[in-house]
Design a protein around this motif. Structure first.
Motif: not given
Length: 282
Positions: A21, A26, A28-29, A68, A100, A179, A251-252
């Motif tokens: 990531i 980029t 969604h961690t 995601h 992604g 999110i 979240h991202h």
């Protein structure tokens, strides 16, 4: 793989996905960190799969309905040998297969997912087909908790119970964050266990970050003949990285250089502790 090795593998996968990531800029961690123990338990211990023959008819199927949070899945598929590990370096680059969300041009991916609420319905179809074809395959479908606000999830839940699909295992990554904030603020979900039970599923709550508990639950399914299983996996969003745990922005959020170094340091320490336990048991 025994559970000590599963714990070590989960720590390694978390390190891999954070590097991926960070490199891509980029991803969604938080959700990928929360679902890592679930996926590790399935792919290294529970599911009947063959990376050398990914279309094997008797294989178990996995559907990432919360598509995601694909980063942990990409890292695991590469580690299991579905595609070369070097390809992880192309994640989210122009022209890559590793986009992604799950992409069925990649071996090991059963269906493209991304728009939430569709994975369980497809899983119902796969489980029903396996029943009618006389195959022993099981179907595992990972959903997000925020995804439970989608009406199509509940239509599929009714169908799974109606067709008595005890070869179907739904899993909810219940990290209680989405999110836009806590799930109970965005759209109240509790009591999820009672709701799924009312829809005719056998519900099993579990610590979704405990691989021992997860393996026991997955290997026991189905405990009730004629009923699909719903594994309500209580997890921590951002699991394994202290400053990301329970924090909605992760979240991202993409870790910067400093955050990556700190996260890898924490996970390396955890891995070291697990290695010491392994050595003490040898």
């Amino acid at each position: 793989m025994e559970t000590g090795a599963l714990k070590r593998k989960a720590a390694q996968i978390r390190m891999d996905l954070l590097r991926m990531i960070h490199r891509a800029g980029t991803g969604h961690t938080g959700g990928s960190l929360s679902n890592t123990d679930i996926l590790t338990s399935l792919y290294y211990r529970v599911m009947k799969i063959d990376p050398a023959n990914p279309k094997w008819a008797e294989r178990d199927r996995f559907i990432a309905s919360k598509g995601h949070a694909v980063e942990s899945l990409w890292c695991i598929l590469a580690d299991r040998g579905f595609f070369p590990k070097e390809e992880l370096e192309t994640f989210s680059r122009f022209g890559t297969r590793l986009i992604g969300h799950p992409n069925n041009k990649v071996p090991g991916i059963e269906m493209n997912t991304g728009a939430l609420g569709h994975g369980l319905a497809i899983s119902v179809g796969m489980a029903l087909a396996a029943k009618r074809d006389g195959r022993s395959s099981r179907v595992f479908c990972l959903m997000g908790d925020g995804e439970q606000a989608e009406g199509s999830v509940w239509e599929a839940a009714m169908a799974g119970a109606h067709y008595r699909l005890d070869n179907l295992v739904g899993i909810i990554d219940r990290n209680r964050l989405q999110i836009s904030g806590p799930t109970e603020d965005v759209m109240g979900l509790d009591p999820l266990d009672d709701k799924w039970s009312a829809f005719g599923w056998h519900v099993v709550p579990v610590d979704g970050n405990d691989v021992d508990a997860l393996v026991n639950v997955f290997e026991a399914a189905p405990e009730v003949s004629g009923k699909p299983t719903l594994v309500l996996a209580h997890t921590v969003k951002g699991k394994g990285v202290s400053f990301a745990e329970h924090v909605p922005k992760w979240h991202h959020h993409v870790p910067n250089d400093k955050e990556l170094a700190l996260a890898l340091s924490e996970l390396s320490a955890e891995l070291g502790s697990l290695e010491q336990i392994k050595g003490g048991q040898a």
